[in-house]
Write an enzyme that holds these catalytic residues in place. Structure first.
Site, PDB file in Angstrom:
ATOM      1  N   ASP A  46      -4.587   6.373  -6.802  1.00  0.00           N
ATOM      2  CA  ASP A  46      -3.187   6.812  -6.660  1.00  0.00           C
ATOM      3  C   ASP A  46      -2.957   8.237  -7.635  1.00  0.00           C
ATOM      4  OD1 ASP A  46      -2.800   4.499  -5.451  1.00  0.00           O
ATOM      5  OD2 ASP A  46      -1.622   3.577  -6.888  1.00  0.00           O
ATOM      6  N   GLU A  53      -0.119   0.918 -10.708  1.00  0.00           N
ATOM      7  CA  GLU A  53      -0.261   1.612  -9.370  1.00  0.00           C
ATOM      8  C   GLU A  53       0.710   2.758  -9.402  1.00  0.00           C
ATOM      9  OE1 GLU A  53      -1.566  -1.066  -5.806  1.00  0.00           O
ATOM     10  OE2 GLU A  53       0.654  -1.515  -6.465  1.00  0.00           O
ATOM     11  N   ASN A 105       4.266   2.271   3.822  1.00  0.00           N
ATOM     12  CA  ASN A 105       4.459   1.719   2.387  1.00  0.00           C
ATOM     13  C   ASN A 105       4.653   2.796   1.335  1.00  0.00           C
ATOM     14  OD1 ASN A 105       1.391   1.188   3.155  1.00  0.00           O
ATOM     15  ND2 ASN A 105       1.472   1.381   0.702  1.00  0.00           N
ATOM     16  N   ASP A 106       3.742   3.092   0.274  1.00  0.00           N
ATOM     17  CA  ASP A 106       4.160   4.113  -0.436  1.00  0.00           C
ATOM     18  C   ASP A 106       4.273   5.615  -0.025  1.00  0.00           C
ATOM     19  OD1 ASP A 106       3.051   2.008  -1.650  1.00  0.00           O
ATOM     20  OD2 ASP A 106       1.601   3.079  -2.713  1.00  0.00           O
ATOM     21  N   TRP A 160       6.100  -5.921  -1.806  1.00  0.00           N
ATOM     22  CA  TRP A 160       5.050  -6.506  -1.213  1.00  0.00           C
ATOM     23  C   TRP A 160       5.548  -7.870  -1.074  1.00  0.00           C
ATOM     24  CZ3 TRP A 160       1.781  -4.050   1.124  1.00  0.00           C
ATOM     25  CH2 TRP A 160       1.160  -2.789   0.654  1.00  0.00           C
TER      26      TRP A 160
END
Length: 491
Positions: A169, A224, A38-39, A306
């Site tokens: 983050d 985020e 993911n990120d 997501w």
């Protein structure tokens, strides 16, 4: 590096990642070595290469306790996988894992990673909750050690009222005087997000400076993946709001937005002047930027959202990819985006059709393929709509439709191979240019990235269409005049 958890992850990915052939991956979009991505994290230039870490579960194509995967590149198109960089193996992050973060270089030449460490903690009511803190790791571009001082930031470093459950983050950078700064997101008393600034003299001992910006329940709920950087004489605070309600250009769910304004470094005061959506498509989240050696501000992002992570190709060995990195600039008070110029260096065979009249669905000689850089310019004319179909065969396609009367561009991947009831269609407004529209489209095996009017608007989405579906067609309700230029990509 002698930790058993990290050794296990490295051994697993070395065996199973190497078994995935290049033909099973996109041509120029980075995927995890194996398993889940993911990120993007730690996007940086270090020791002559671009480093891109990423949220990573090597063991499955689903989210699980987070590791940091690691890859490097010299051109932002071809990625070499390095062994897993971080694993959930220390007292500060031995629960859900090592969440998102960033990287910078220290005075001694070492690379400093700063990330969100997460542990599960029993609450007074007996409930188990994840506690988020910030930790660091120091390494040489291959192996990283977590110092005993972790975590370096906890809830006690935040102003009163901010949550220890949503504090994450960190995006780190070096100031001109050599000190370190980082921006994190955190949950405020009103139940919505904020961006907080911290500073350090040495990268180890950190202190709170100010809250740069608050959501005030105006832009989603929790935020985020923040970033804070100068760009063409302005200052940008970029972040990802969760649980947005649709309003104006912002769609529902997860977005990426940019506050554009000014920053007084002496008083640490950020003043926003404008806010914009960073991508009007379907799959775009968790942005992160870095400064290239030549001064360009380059952005990456997760080419996913997501809400559709359960929709996967059957039997896939990897899941998740990042965008083709983009160069950012300010134009007329807004951020414009363009594919990194390194893509031009791999342009191969050029096919050009100028001023073609299109009515019913039309194919043009030499215009086809699933890995290409395509530019379509539609001139003002007597048409009510113009439609471009990509990755097309008799059963599949992804379409772009332009309405010149409403200046609305619609991306529709309903026929792109998905079997899930998720978002497949999204529209955005493009600036009218007296009826003309310019679209640059990056095609890869599993994705489409659209840059409208030289990047004033972008739209991004994954597609699962069979690779044999490689047709490209053009159609108009009325008569449209188009110029089409396609470059094959020598990758």
């Amino acid at each position: 590096m002698n930790d058993l958890t990290l050794q296990k992850a490295r051994a697993y990915e070395a065996e199973h990642g190497a078994a995935i052939s290049p033909e099973e991956r996109p041509a120029y979009h980075m995927t995890p070595y194996v398993g889940w991505l993911n990120d993007p994290n730690g996007f940086s230039y270090y020791k002559g290469k671009y480093h891109q870490f990423y949220q990573y579960n090597p063991y499955d194509v689903r989210w699980a306790p987070m590791h940091w995967g690691h890859a490097v590149s010299t051109d932002l198109l071809h990625w070499e996988y390095l062994p897993c960089a971080l694993a959930p193996d220390s007292p500060a992050d031995n629960g859900p894992g090592c969440f998102s973060g960033s990287a910078t270089e220290m005075d001694d030449g070492k690379q400093l990673l700063m990330y969100t460490s997460v542990v599960a903690e029993k609450q007074p009511n007996g409930e188990m909750r994840d506690i988020q803190t910030q930790s660091i790791a120091i390494g040489d571009g291959l192996n990283y050690e977590k110092p005993a001082c972790n975590p370096v930031l906890t809830q006690k470093d935040l102003p009163e009222g901010f949550s220890k459950f949503d504090f994450r983050d960190p995006k780190i950078w070096r100031e001109a005087d050599g000190t370190y700064s980082a921006v994190t997101v955190c949950l405020a008393e009103d139940g919505s997000g904020a961006a907080a600034l911290f500073q350090s003299k040495d990268g180890f001992d950190w202190h709170f400076v100010t809250v740069l910006e608050r959501c005030n329940n105006q832009y989603g709920k929790m935020w985020e993946c923040p970033d804070f950087f100068p760009l063409d004489g302005k200052q940008v605070l970029m972040l990802g709001p969760m649980e947005m309600l649709p309003k104006g250009e912002f769609h529902n769910g997860h977005n990426v937005i940019a506050f554009i304004g000014s920053y007084d470094q002496a008083t640490h005061t950020f003043t926003k002047e404008n806010v914009q959506l960073m991508d009007g498509g379907i799959d775009f989240y968790a942005t992160q930027t870095t400064l290239a050696p030549d001064g360009r501000r380059i952005m990456t992002a997760w080419l996913q959202t997501w809400s559709d992570t359960e929709d996967k190709p059957q039997g896939c060995k990897w899941f998740g990819q990042t965008i083709c990195p983009r160069e950012l600039h300010i134009k007329d008070g807004r951020i414009v985006q363009a594919p990194v110029r390194e893509l031009d260096a791999v342009h191969g065979k050029r096919t050009l059709h100028e001023n073609v009249t299109v009515q019913s669905e039309t194919s043009l000689e030499g215009i086809k393929g699933r890995v290409a850089d395509l530019t379509v310019t539609v001139q003002p004319g007597e048409y009510r709509s113009f439609t471009l179909k990509l990755a097309a065969d008799a059963d599949h396609h992804t379409s772009l439709t332009y309405d010149p009367y409403t200046s609305e561009l619609t991306l529709d991947r309903s026929y792109a191979g998905s079997r899930a009831d998720i978002v497949h269609r999204r529209s955005c407004k493009v600036r009218s240019q007296n009826g003309a529209l310019k679209l640059r489209i990056l095609l890869d095996k599993n994705s489409i990235e659209v840059f409208a009017n030289d990047g004033e608007q972008t739209m991004t989405a994954w597609i699962y269409t069979p690779q044999s579906a490689d047709g490209i067609t053009f159609a108009a309700d009325g008569k449209a005049t188009v110029t089409v230029e396609q470059f094959e990509l020598n990758l």
